[in-house]
Design a protein around this motif. Structure first.
Motif, PDB file in Angstrom:
ATOM      1  N   TRP A  79       4.717   6.548   5.700  1.00 60.20           N
ATOM      2  CA  TRP A  79       3.326   6.103   5.804  1.00 60.20           C
ATOM      3  C   TRP A  79       2.547   6.356   4.517  1.00 60.20           C
ATOM      4  CZ3 TRP A  79      -1.360   8.657   5.323  1.00 60.20           C
ATOM      5  CH2 TRP A  79      -2.494   7.899   5.653  1.00 60.20           C
ATOM      6  N   THR A  83       1.119   3.405   2.188  1.00 59.10           N
ATOM      7  CA  THR A  83      -0.333   3.296   2.028  1.00 59.10           C
ATOM      8  C   THR A  83      -0.718   3.290   0.557  1.00 59.10           C
ATOM      9  OG1 THR A  83      -0.709   4.410   4.146  1.00 59.10           O
ATOM     10  CG2 THR A  83      -2.547   4.379   2.587  1.00 59.10           C
ATOM     11  N   GLN A 122      -1.358  -2.289   7.426  1.00 56.25           N
ATOM     12  CA  GLN A 122      -1.796  -0.901   7.256  1.00 56.25           C
ATOM     13  C   GLN A 122      -2.189  -0.289   8.592  1.00 56.25           C
ATOM     14  OE1 GLN A 122      -1.575   1.011   4.574  1.00 56.25           O
ATOM     15  NE2 GLN A 122      -2.348   2.741   5.764  1.00 56.25           N
ATOM     16  N   HIS A 125       0.978   0.255  10.681  1.00 50.50           N
ATOM     17  CA  HIS A 125       1.755   1.371  10.152  1.00 50.50           C
ATOM     18  C   HIS A 125       1.118   2.700  10.545  1.00 50.50           C
ATOM     19  CE1 HIS A 125       4.746   1.988   6.615  1.00 50.50           C
ATOM     20  NE2 HIS A 125       4.891   2.937   7.516  1.00 50.50           N
ATOM     21  N   SER A 126      -0.200   2.752  10.495  1.00 52.24           N
ATOM     22  CA  SER A 126      -0.906   3.988  10.846  1.00 52.24           C
ATOM     23  C   SER A 126      -0.725   4.330  12.316  1.00 52.24           C
ATOM     24  CB  SER A 126      -2.399   3.845  10.519  1.00 52.24           C
ATOM     25  OG  SER A 126      -2.600   3.707   9.126  1.00 52.24           O
ATOM     26  N   MET A 131      -1.327   7.737  14.546  1.00 55.97           N
ATOM     27  CA  MET A 131      -2.788   7.712  14.618  1.00 55.97           C
ATOM     28  C   MET A 131      -3.256   6.921  15.829  1.00 55.97           C
ATOM     29  SD  MET A 131      -4.150   7.056  10.731  1.00 55.97           S
ATOM     30  CE  MET A 131      -3.483   7.968   9.339  1.00 55.97           C
ATOM     31  N   ALA A 136      -6.946   5.006  12.812  1.00 59.16           N
ATOM     32  CA  ALA A 136      -6.331   4.075  11.868  1.00 59.16           C
ATOM     33  C   ALA A 136      -7.384   3.217  11.184  1.00 59.16           C
ATOM     34  CB  ALA A 136      -5.318   3.190  12.591  1.00 59.16           C
ATOM     35  N   VAL A 139      -9.504   5.434   8.725  1.00 58.24           N
ATOM     36  CA  VAL A 139      -8.765   5.736   7.494  1.00 58.24           C
ATOM     37  C   VAL A 139      -8.696   4.489   6.612  1.00 58.24           C
ATOM     38  CG1 VAL A 139      -6.494   6.323   6.559  1.00 58.24           C
ATOM     39  CG2 VAL A 139      -7.439   7.629   8.469  1.00 58.24           C
ATOM     40  N   TYR A 140      -8.399   3.359   7.233  1.00 60.62           N
ATOM     41  CA  TYR A 140      -8.360   2.115   6.463  1.00 60.62           C
ATOM     42  C   TYR A 140      -9.697   1.861   5.777  1.00 60.62           C
ATOM     43  CZ  TYR A 140      -8.410  -2.734   5.128  1.00 60.62           C
ATOM     44  OH  TYR A 140      -8.552  -3.878   4.385  1.00 60.62           O
ATOM     45  N   SER A 209      -5.925  12.418   4.943  1.00 59.94           N
ATOM     46  CA  SER A 209      -5.802  11.645   6.173  1.00 59.94           C
ATOM     47  C   SER A 209      -4.530  12.016   6.934  1.00 59.94           C
ATOM     48  CB  SER A 209      -5.791  10.146   5.859  1.00 59.94           C
ATOM     49  OG  SER A 209      -7.001   9.755   5.237  1.00 59.94           O
ATOM     50  N   ALA A 210      -3.458  12.211   6.193  1.00 57.66           N
ATOM     51  CA  ALA A 210      -2.198  12.615   6.828  1.00 57.66           C
ATOM     52  C   ALA A 210      -2.340  13.975   7.475  1.00 57.66           C
ATOM     53  CB  ALA A 210      -1.073  12.622   5.787  1.00 57.66           C
TER      54      ALA A 210
END
Length: 216
Positions: A79, A83, A122, A125-126, A131, A136, A139-140, A209-210
């Motif tokens: 991820w 990203t 994105q 994937h999150s 998430m 998600a 964060v995006y 974020s992770a």
């Protein structure tokens, strides 16, 4: 038959977008208009208008043409790595066309290329990484705003001119009122057009974020 042949001879939306991008890049964002694009392509103003609908449609076509250059990243990629690759690619596309970024200020960007190459992959994937959909999206949004802000702040195509312009602006400041800005130009000026400032901030935001949403 004549009507079909005439339609086939008209420029595609992609051709219009490329012409518009060239105008913005070479002549500045204020030069962009239906008439200028039509002149560049050797067609009528009405032809360009019919293809785009309105000025927002023209800008959307330009933006989506650029979004098609954002790299596709495999879902099997980690991820954080994926990203960084997506937003680095997005940044690298945008810094070549700062005039379009300025013109799109305040306008939504929901073209199929951006949605298909950046937004949907994105977000998916999150969510797949663990998430919630809300996290998600948040964060995006942070990553997107960081990228647009880094592009809009300065024209990265000409670092010398950007630095000289900033130096001129800071030279009129009173050192008593702005001691840091005027007293540390050797630190302030290089950072203005340094890509690593963005890349470093991007990595920090991805790591944060992770940690916050993926427990890493």
């Amino acid at each position: 038959m004549r009507s079909e042949r005439a339609e086939a001879d008209q420029p595609s939306l992609d051709a219009i977008a490329e012409a518009a991008l060239s105008i913005v890049d070479e002549e500045g964002p204020e030069a962009l208009s239906f008439r200028r694009v039509a002149q560049s392509l050797g067609v009528s103003h009405a032809t360009v208008f019919r293809r785009c609908g309105d000025f927002d449609g023209l800008l959307t076509a330009c933006a989506d043409r650029l979004a098609g250059r954002v790299p596709l990243v495999g879902r099997d990629t980690d991820w954080a790595t994926a990203t960084e690759a997506r937003f680095t690619g997005f940044y690298q596309v945008l810094i070549e066309h700062p005039g379009l970024v300025a013109l799109r200020a305040g306008r939504s960007w929901f073209g199929p290329q951006l949605l298909g190459r950046l937004v949907e992959p994105q977000l998916a994937h999150s969510v797949a990484a663990g998430m919630t959909p809300r996290a998600a999206v948040e964060v995006y949004r942070r990553l997107y705003l960081l990228t647009l802000g880094a592009v809009a702040f300065v024209d990265h195509r000409d670092r010398k001119r950007a630095t000289a312009s900033a130096r001129t602006a800071l030279a009129v400041l009173d050192p008593e009122d702005f001691p840091v800005l005027t007293g540390h130009l050797d630190a302030v000026l290089p950072a203005l057009a340094d890509h690593e400032v963005y890349y470093g901030a991007l990595r920090q935001l991805i790591d944060a974020s992770a940690s916050a949403f993926l427990g890493r």
